[in-house]
Every structure is written in structure tokens, then in C-alpha cells.
Design a protein around this motif. Structure first.
Motif, PDB file in Angstrom:
ATOM      1  N   ILE A   1       0.830  -1.224  -0.204  1.00 40.86           N
ATOM      2  CA  ILE A   1      -0.099  -0.083  -0.068  1.00 40.86           C
ATOM      3  C   ILE A   1       0.822   1.155  -0.059  1.00 40.86           C
ATOM      4  O   ILE A   1       0.646   2.171  -0.849  1.00 40.86           O
ATOM      5  CB  ILE A   1      -0.968  -0.064   1.162  1.00 40.86           C
ATOM      6  CG1 ILE A   1      -2.235  -1.272   1.013  1.00 40.86           C
ATOM      7  CG2 ILE A   1      -1.526   1.266   1.380  1.00 40.86           C
ATOM      8  CD1 ILE A   1      -2.699  -1.221   2.237  1.00 40.86           C
ATOM      9  N   GLY A   2       1.985   1.127   0.798  1.00 37.71           N
ATOM     10  CA  GLY A   2       2.965   2.430   0.903  1.00 37.71           C
ATOM     11  C   GLY A   2       3.431   2.570  -0.517  1.00 37.71           C
ATOM     12  O   GLY A   2       3.692   3.603  -0.993  1.00 37.71           O
TER      13      GLY A   2
ATOM     14  N   SER B   1       3.291   5.607  -2.994  1.00 36.94           N
ATOM     15  CA  SER B   1       4.435   6.526  -3.127  1.00 36.94           C
ATOM     16  C   SER B   1       4.670   6.519  -4.907  1.00 36.94           C
ATOM     17  O   SER B   1       4.854   7.579  -5.457  1.00 36.94           O
ATOM     18  CB  SER B   1       5.776   5.798  -2.800  1.00 36.94           C
ATOM     19  OG  SER B   1       7.006   6.064  -3.473  1.00 36.94           O
ATOM     20  N   VAL B   2       4.295   5.603  -5.642  1.00 41.78           N
ATOM     21  CA  VAL B   2       4.029   5.401  -6.889  1.00 41.78           C
ATOM     22  C   VAL B   2       2.908   6.533  -7.594  1.00 41.78           C
ATOM     23  O   VAL B   2       3.299   7.215  -8.540  1.00 41.78           O
ATOM     24  CB  VAL B   2       3.793   4.255  -7.606  1.00 41.78           C
ATOM     25  CG1 VAL B   2       3.245   4.040  -9.060  1.00 41.78           C
ATOM     26  CG2 VAL B   2       4.877   3.071  -7.303  1.00 41.78           C
ATOM     27  N   LYS B   3       1.891   6.430  -6.844  1.00 42.97           N
ATOM     28  CA  LYS B   3       0.853   7.708  -7.201  1.00 42.97           C
ATOM     29  C   LYS B   3       1.387   9.096  -7.054  1.00 42.97           C
ATOM     30  O   LYS B   3       1.187   9.778  -8.057  1.00 42.97           O
ATOM     31  CB  LYS B   3      -0.468   7.279  -6.353  1.00 42.97           C
ATOM     32  CG  LYS B   3      -1.553   8.183  -6.770  1.00 42.97           C
ATOM     33  CD  LYS B   3      -2.730   7.815  -5.721  1.00 42.97           C
ATOM     34  CE  LYS B   3      -3.871   8.907  -5.901  1.00 42.97           C
ATOM     35  NZ  LYS B   3      -4.973   8.853  -5.155  1.00 42.97           N
TER      36      LYS B   3
ATOM     37  N   GLY C   1       3.762   9.642  -9.518  1.00 40.44           N
ATOM     38  CA  GLY C   1       3.039   9.930 -11.094  1.00 40.44           C
ATOM     39  C   GLY C   1       2.232  11.195 -10.737  1.00 40.44           C
ATOM     40  O   GLY C   1       2.564  12.007 -12.159  1.00 40.44           O
ATOM     41  N   GLU C   2       1.938  11.827  -9.990  1.00 34.41           N
ATOM     42  CA  GLU C   2       1.171  13.221  -9.877  1.00 34.41           C
ATOM     43  C   GLU C   2       2.272  14.341 -10.014  1.00 34.41           C
ATOM     44  O   GLU C   2       2.148  15.223 -10.691  1.00 34.41           O
ATOM     45  CB  GLU C   2       0.525  13.206  -8.450  1.00 34.41           C
ATOM     46  CG  GLU C   2      -0.655  12.533  -8.508  1.00 34.41           C
ATOM     47  CD  GLU C   2      -1.344  12.617  -6.914  1.00 34.41           C
ATOM     48  OE1 GLU C   2      -0.959  13.087  -6.159  1.00 34.41           O
ATOM     49  OE2 GLU C   2      -2.413  12.041  -6.767  1.00 34.41           O
ATOM     50  N   GLN C   3       3.591  14.066  -9.342  1.00 29.27           N
ATOM     51  CA  GLN C   3       4.586  14.958  -9.376  1.00 29.27           C
ATOM     52  C   GLN C   3       4.944  15.016 -10.896  1.00 29.27           C
ATOM     53  O   GLN C   3       5.273  16.097 -11.387  1.00 29.27           O
ATOM     54  CB  GLN C   3       5.699  14.515  -8.507  1.00 29.27           C
ATOM     55  CG  GLN C   3       5.429  14.738  -7.015  1.00 29.27           C
ATOM     56  CD  GLN C   3       6.473  14.185  -5.978  1.00 29.27           C
ATOM     57  OE1 GLN C   3       7.318  13.472  -6.501  1.00 29.27           O
ATOM     58  NE2 GLN C   3       6.426  14.878  -4.827  1.00 29.27           N
TER      59      GLN C   3
END
Length: 97
Positions: free
Chosen positions: A23-24, A28-30, A33-35
């Protein structure tokens, strides 16, 4: 039965740890991706701004070229006026003599 509960709690603890890890990692990947998406958007805006600056630079260059041409015409006209004033002075001085 005590050993089974201990093993069950250990397995449950490992499962919770693994689930928390994944989940962490997904979070982190999300965020990453947003950044990355924000950075790409900023780069697109910067590219558009650079294009606008280039267009404005071309427009300014054309305007300055026109101004330079006008200045050259004015210089030529001033020289001609200066020549005419000189000729008029000569005529005036000659007519007085």
C-alpha cells in the motif's frame, strides 16, 4: 492450540506487514506519477511561453527594422535640407554683394 494461535498471529502479522508495504509503495508510485504529471504540465506551459516570446521577438524585430528604415530616410532628408540651406545662404550672400 497455543502454538496454532501463535503461528496464526505471526502469519497475520506478516500479512499485515506485506499489505502495508505494498500500500505504501502504491501510494509512493501514485505521488510520483502526480509529481511527474505536474512537471510535464509545467514544461508544456514553459514551451508555450517560449513560443510566444519567439513570436513577440520576431514582431519586435520587424518593428525595429521599420524604425531603422524611417531613421535612414530622416537622415537623408536632413542632409538634403542642410544642402538646400547652404545653397540658400550662398544665394543670399551673392545677392547682397
Amino acid at each position: 492450540m497455543t502454538i496454532e494461535i501463535t503461528v496464526l498471529l505471526s502469519v497475520l502479522g506478516v500479512a499485515v506487514s506485506v499489505a502495508t508495504f505494498f500500500i505504501g509503495r502504491m501510494t509512493s508510485v501514485k505521488k510520483s506519477g502526480e509529481q511527474q504529471g505536474r512537471l510535464e504540465l509545467k514544461l508544456e506551459h514553459m514551451a508555450e511561453d517560449i513560443k510566444e516570446i519567439k513570436v513577440q521577438g520576431r514582431t519586435n524585430s520587424e518593428q525595429y527594422s521599420g524604425v531603422r528604415t524611417d531613421i535612414e530616410v530622416l537622415k537623408r532628408d536632413i542632409k538634403r535640407i542642410d544642402q538646400l540651406v547652404g545653397e540658400l545662404r550662398e544665394l543670399f550672400n551673392n545677392s547682397r554683394n
